[in-house]
Design an enzyme around this catalytic site. Structure first.
Site, short mmCIF file in Angstrom:
data_model
loop_
_atom_site.label_atom_id
_atom_site.label_comp_id
_atom_site.label_asym_id
_atom_site.label_seq_id
_atom_site.Cartn_x
_atom_site.Cartn_y
_atom_site.Cartn_z
N ASP A 283 0.86 -1.18 0.00
CA ASP A 283 0.00 0.00 0.00
C ASP A 283 0.90 1.23 0.00
O ASP A 283 1.69 1.42 0.93
CB ASP A 283 -0.90 0.02 1.23
CG ASP A 283 -1.92 -1.11 1.23
OD1 ASP A 283 -2.24 -1.61 0.14
OD2 ASP A 283 -2.39 -1.49 2.32
N ASP A 441 -14.07 -4.33 -1.86
CA ASP A 441 -13.84 -3.96 -0.45
C ASP A 441 -15.15 -4.03 0.33
O ASP A 441 -15.82 -3.02 0.54
CB ASP A 441 -13.29 -2.53 -0.35
CG ASP A 441 -11.92 -2.38 -1.00
OD1 ASP A 441 -11.08 -3.26 -0.78
OD2 ASP A 441 -11.71 -1.39 -1.72
#
Length: 568
Positions: A283, A441
């Site tokens: 990330d 998600d």
């Protein structure tokens, strides 16, 4: 609306491809002929082959689609220089020629036909000059393809390139590390042994009596398909040597230096079938000082819980990607969680991360975050297809679409119409569905009665906080900050129909907890779709990977924190 031709900003380091920019390929894809099927590509009349004399130069046929940067980096890594094809004459004069075909069959044939490269390529190969085709560079040698077709190919090898059959339970695309069955002396495959190589494709050519003299190896994925061909000095492979780590580099080395072999003894493996993949995820975002760092969230919160509340800094993205490649990661995935909404496309910081990482990382690279239409601070509009094209040119093999995919799926489920305008449809049409990952998600919404909602719900292995036996998984956008009226099951089914080739399945409830993957969620989605599913969120120990592979149909598992913190 189709993408307009892309003119990079003046400050961009984007280099226009030799034959055709990616936007030219996009334009050509609108006009390709799906029904023109020559039984054999006509040989050119007055073309002669004359090889150059420089042993250190490799001629590269880059027609402007997908990630060719990795092939370039692999060639340079092996000590060779690159000459780009500018005209058909460059093909005919090549001492050795590599054709890294990436993307869809029809747009590639359009480029070859409209530039005259196809005729020159046929002449070069028919004169038994040193040639290596990669992936689509193999498929284009056949008579035709069913991809967006039928579409005529170069007609040098008998046979039709068809889609894998998913009805027997095998997921399409075929993505991952699989084994070869070598059928004859191939020269370039001598150093592979019993080791896996990396495939990513939805279409394949099948062995037959008519083409058996060409076949040098096969691979099994539901059916036995052609993994490589060889006739004289002409070679082509369906797998990606530039993405197959050190074993793939040995294939390229053997082609470039035909009599060479490794002096170092390889560790023998027992590769026999498609392997499950372990993916390292990074990330990436700017910290409070403006530097790009690798971070990790706790249920998507990437800030430390200390008084300063700083962005959690776990290292530099290029360095960590290189480390994970050396440690044996099957793939590396970058997720851009900053946004950079006001940057002109050519200045996106993630582009530079990809360019640098791909110089020394020879496994697949995926990038996500910001794959959508946007307008920069100079009022320059970019389509999602243009954004994806630049990521591919910078070193990405796959792009991951998040929020934009949710909106596209909602619209599709409402209208039941495929407009061709969504980012999934546009990118998969030009680059193939194997290049498009959709990142989901979701978060759990607990239920006492599954009939309380219109979305697919499941009975939980572990009841909810108030004893709830059921849950549905609500999809979110904008980094989990906004819930949407669509479930993970419904979204997964919709994006598969729109053209996604793989699903990255996260779970907000499990993110950063280290207690294992959400087996209930992953089993539900991996059983529902025919494309590969990557399990994500929650890995905290080695056995969590074993659990998700043994209890679900996940094709891969992704983790971040346990690798960054060196817990495994």
């Amino acid at each position: 609306m189709e993408a307009a031709p892309f003119t990079p900003p003046p400050t961009s380091s984007f280099k226009t491809p030799s034959i055709s920019s990616s936007s030219s390929l996009i334009s050509l894809s609108k006009n390709f002929s799906r029904n023109h099927l020559p039984s054999k590509f006509k040989s050119p009349r007055n073309l002669s082959v004359r090889a150059s004399n420089d042993d250190s130069v490799v001629t590269l046929l880059d027609y402007g689609a997908g990630n060719v940067r990795s092939v370039r980096n692999a060639i340079r890594h092996l000590g060779f220089q690159i000459k780009d094809v500018q005209t058909p004459k460059d093909i005919l004069n090549a001492r050795r020629l590599i054709f890294p075909g990436v993307g869809a069959f029809a747009p590639a044939m359009d480029v070859l036909n409209n530039t005259g490269m196809g005729e020159a390529l046929c002449t070069y190969i028919q004169n038994d000059r040193p040639f290596l085709g990669i992936c689509l560079g193999l498929q284009l040698l056949f008579e035709s393809s069913e991809e967006n077709g039928p579409v005529g190919g170069l007609g040098l090898i008998p046979g039709v390139v068809g889609r894998f059959d998913s009805s027997n339970g095998f997921r399409v695309p075929h993505i991952g590390w699989n084994a070869l069955q070598i059928t004859k002396d191939s020269e370039i495959l001598d150093d592979i042994g019993n080791r896996h190589v990396y495939f990513v494709h939805s279409y394949r050519a099948m062995p037959s009596n008519e083409n058996k003299e060409w076949i040098s190896s096969t691979c099994n994925y539901g059916d036995e398909f052609i993994a490589s061909v060889r006739k004289g000095k002409v070679h082509a492979v369906q797998f990606h040597p530039e993405k197959s780590g050190d074993v793939g580099l040995s294939v390229l080395r053997s082609f470039l230096l035909p009599k060479s072999s490794l002096t170092e003894k390889r560790t023998e493996r027992k590769a026999s079938k498609l392997a499950k993949r372990v993916i390292a995820c990074l990330d990436v975002r700017t910290n409070d000082e403006g530097d790009l760092v690798v971070t990790k969230g706790d249920q998507y919160n990437v800030r430390e819980h200390a008084e300063k509340n700083e962005v959690r800094n776990l290292g530099k993205p290029v360095e960590l990607a290189g480390k994970y490649y050396e440690d044996g990661a099957d793939e590396v995935s970058f997720l851009n969680i900053t946004g950079f909404r006001d940057f002109p496309l050519g200045d996106l910081p993630m582009l530079q991360v990809l360019r640098c990482a791909s110089e020394n990382v020879f496994v697949p690279l995926t990038v996500g975050g910001g794959i959508r239409d946007f307008t920069d601070s100079n009022d320059r509009y970019y389509s999602s297809l243009e954004v994806a094209s630049e990521y591919f040119r910078s070193g990405a093999d796959k792009i991951s679409i998040g929020s934009d995919a949710v909106h596209a799926a909602e619209e599709y489920l409402k209208t039941k119409v495929k407009t061709g305008k969504s980012s999934i449809e546009q990118i998969s049409r030009v680059y193939g569905n194997q290049a498009v990952v959709v990142s989901i998600d979701p978060r759990r919404v607990y239920l006492n009665d599954p009939s309380d909602v219109e979305f697919k719900s499941i009975r939980l292995t572990n009841p909810g906080p108030n004893g709830e036996e059921y849950a549905w998984y609500q999809c979110t956008i904008n980094g989990g900050r906004e819930g949407r009226p669509i479930g993970a099951y419904e979204l997964a089914k919709a994006v598969e129909e729109l053209g996604a080739g793989e699903i990255l399945l996260n779970c907000i409830d499990c993110d950063g907890q280290g207690k294992g993957f959400d087996i209930d969620l992953i089993k539900m989605i991996s059983d529902a779709v025919n494309i590969p599913v990557i399990a994500s969120s929650g890995a905290g120990a080695v056995e969590h990977f074993s659990d998700v592979f043994s209890k679900t149909n996940a094709s891969a598992a992704l983790a971040a924190g346990i690798f960054h913190r060196k817990e495994v």
